[in-house]
Design a protein around this motif. Structure first.
Motif, PDB file in Angstrom:
ATOM      1  N   GLU A 241      39.539 -10.337 -31.035  1.00 30.66           N
ATOM      2  CA  GLU A 241      39.506 -10.979 -32.282  1.00 30.66           C
ATOM      3  C   GLU A 241      38.897 -12.392 -32.174  1.00 30.66           C
ATOM      4  N   ASP A 244      35.073 -12.261 -31.704  1.00 31.81           N
ATOM      5  CA  ASP A 244      34.458 -11.941 -32.854  1.00 31.81           C
ATOM      6  C   ASP A 244      34.412 -12.940 -33.743  1.00 31.81           C
ATOM      7  N   ALA A 245      35.546 -13.827 -33.902  1.00 31.18           N
ATOM      8  CA  ALA A 245      35.531 -15.201 -34.702  1.00 31.18           C
ATOM      9  C   ALA A 245      34.480 -16.009 -34.248  1.00 31.18           C
ATOM     10  N   PRO A 249      31.544 -16.197 -37.232  1.00 38.20           N
ATOM     11  CA  PRO A 249      32.639 -17.023 -37.929  1.00 38.20           C
ATOM     12  C   PRO A 249      32.403 -16.972 -39.440  1.00 38.20           C
ATOM     13  N   GLN A 251      32.708 -14.378 -41.257  1.00 43.64           N
ATOM     14  CA  GLN A 251      33.672 -13.328 -41.540  1.00 43.64           C
ATOM     15  C   GLN A 251      35.151 -13.576 -41.589  1.00 43.64           C
ATOM     16  N   PHE A 253      38.573 -16.116 -40.025  1.00 47.54           N
ATOM     17  CA  PHE A 253      39.452 -15.818 -38.767  1.00 47.54           C
ATOM     18  C   PHE A 253      40.756 -16.563 -39.264  1.00 47.54           C
ATOM     19  N   ASP A 254      41.290 -16.448 -40.433  1.00 50.56           N
ATOM     20  CA  ASP A 254      42.678 -17.303 -40.793  1.00 50.56           C
ATOM     21  C   ASP A 254      44.027 -15.997 -40.282  1.00 50.56           C
ATOM     22  N   LEU A 312      38.824 -21.936 -34.224  1.00 53.15           N
ATOM     23  CA  LEU A 312      39.874 -21.389 -34.956  1.00 53.15           C
ATOM     24  C   LEU A 312      40.350 -22.600 -35.904  1.00 53.15           C
ATOM     25  N   GLU A 342      27.828 -20.064 -39.936  1.00 53.75           N
ATOM     26  CA  GLU A 342      28.715 -19.771 -41.041  1.00 53.75           C
ATOM     27  C   GLU A 342      28.051 -19.520 -42.505  1.00 53.75           C
TER      28      GLU A 342
END
Length: 344
Positions: A241, A244-245, A249, A251, A253-254, A312, A342
């Motif tokens: 995960e 992927d973030a 990014p 998409q 990642f919260d 993150l 982004e």
């Protein structure tokens, strides 16, 4: 940054977002209704052609406008004074202060004062007091104080209260914190990404380290007494995960849990960083204002740099006031690439 240092487009954008960080920095005048408001006013937003921006309420009144009865724009200075007074009271009290007591000291109703305090600091009065006690406890533990002494000196009524409050917050026990992570297990891996090799480490609470061009030694320096485990079944899913973030990014990642520790101010800055939408940036002064400390621009920069979880906690979304990228711990090429990815 006052209205004199902002463009009208910047003021308009802040107003459209109802960004509370800009309250007190400029005033919004609505010519069709004859009133002026805070940028964050919840009233129906007017057309751009009907809006003028002023430095303060006095300038708006000179133009023939009157203050909005909904957002009370002239109370911004009073609100700040009330919050500073409450913070001083919280810091000076050996016992937790009730919301009603703090409100009475400032002349506000409890409900209104809670909103004002939260708007300025990002925390409720109770949460601010808890964060302050935690910060004092962590500082005492880091200095080598006995755990029990640190707990009482920080203002907790006893060890059980301390551990109840810290449950799920420190990621490890207080004794482990002071002893370099003794008793804690941290899973880690170094994985290749399109931005270079990336170190990812996590406790059972979440990701505690994400960095580039670092290895196991970075964890050993921070947690010399922790048990470091390379890989691991449950960790592999979290690791994917995180990768992927970094690769996509935009998409979001919260959903990825993090386990970070800092002072109350640092954690407030990190929370604001996580609120910045993908594809957007903020200046250091924007972040300082958002946490209720508009004059603490350097401190906001330092808190930004103290971030242990790159991407993150998106410190790469903070730029200089002139729009230039500024610095980044892992190099401007990585920062520029993250920002580029982004843009949706």
């Amino acid at each position: 940054m006052s209205v004199a240092a902002m463009t009208e487009d910047q003021c308009w954008d802040a107003m459209r977002r109802r960004d509370k960080a800009y309250d007190g920095r400029f005033i919004v005048g609505v010519l069709t209704t004859g009133i002026y408001c805070r940028p964050s006013c919840g009233a129906r937003q007017p057309l751009r052609a009907n809006v003028r921006f002023f430095a303060d309420g006095a300038a708006a009144r000179m133009a023939g406008l009157r203050p909005c009865k909904r957002c009370l724009p002239d109370d911004v200075g009073r609100d700040e004074a009330a919050v500073l007074s409450a913070i001083a009271a919280i810091k000076g009290s050996e016992e937790p202060l009730a919301l009603a007591d703090l409100a009475r000291r400032t002349g506000y109703s409890p409900t209104h004062f809670q909103r004002v305090f939260t708007r300025h600091t990002g925390l409720s009065p109770a949460a601010y007091a808890r964060a302050l006690r935690e910060e004092r406890a962590r500082a005492a533990l880091s200095e080598g104080s006995r755990v029990t002494d640190a707990i009482y000196d920080a203002g907790f009524s006893g060890p059980s209260r301390f551990y109840d409050m810290m449950e799920g917050r420190m990621g490890m026990t207080a004794s482990a914190w002071v002893n370099g992570g003794k008793g804690a297990t941290i899973h880690w891996a170094v994985v290749p990404t399109s931005l270079g090799d990336m170190l990812v480490a996590a406790t059972d609470k979440g990701v505690c380290r994400l960095s580039f061009a670092e290895g196991r030694e970075a964890l050993e320096n921070r947690f010399p007494a922790a048990t470091l485990v390379e890989g691991g079944g449950a960790f592999e899913a979290l690791l994917q995960e995180v990768v992927d973030a970094v690769e996509t990014p935009a998409q979001g990642f919260d959903h990825i849990p993090i386990d970070v520790k800092g002072t109350a101010f640092q954690e407030a800055v990190w929370r604001e960083l996580r609120k910045i939408p993908a594809g957007e940036t903020r200046s250091y002064s924007d972040i300082a204002a958002a946490v209720g400390r508009p004059n603490a621009v350097r401190a906001a920069g330092s808190a930004n740099g103290a971030n242990n979880v790159a991407v993150l906690i998106p410190c790469h979304r903070v730029v200089r006031s002139d729009g230039s990228l500024g610095g980044y711990a892992y190099g401007l090429k990585i920062k520029e690439e993250l920002l580029k990815r982004e843009v949706k």
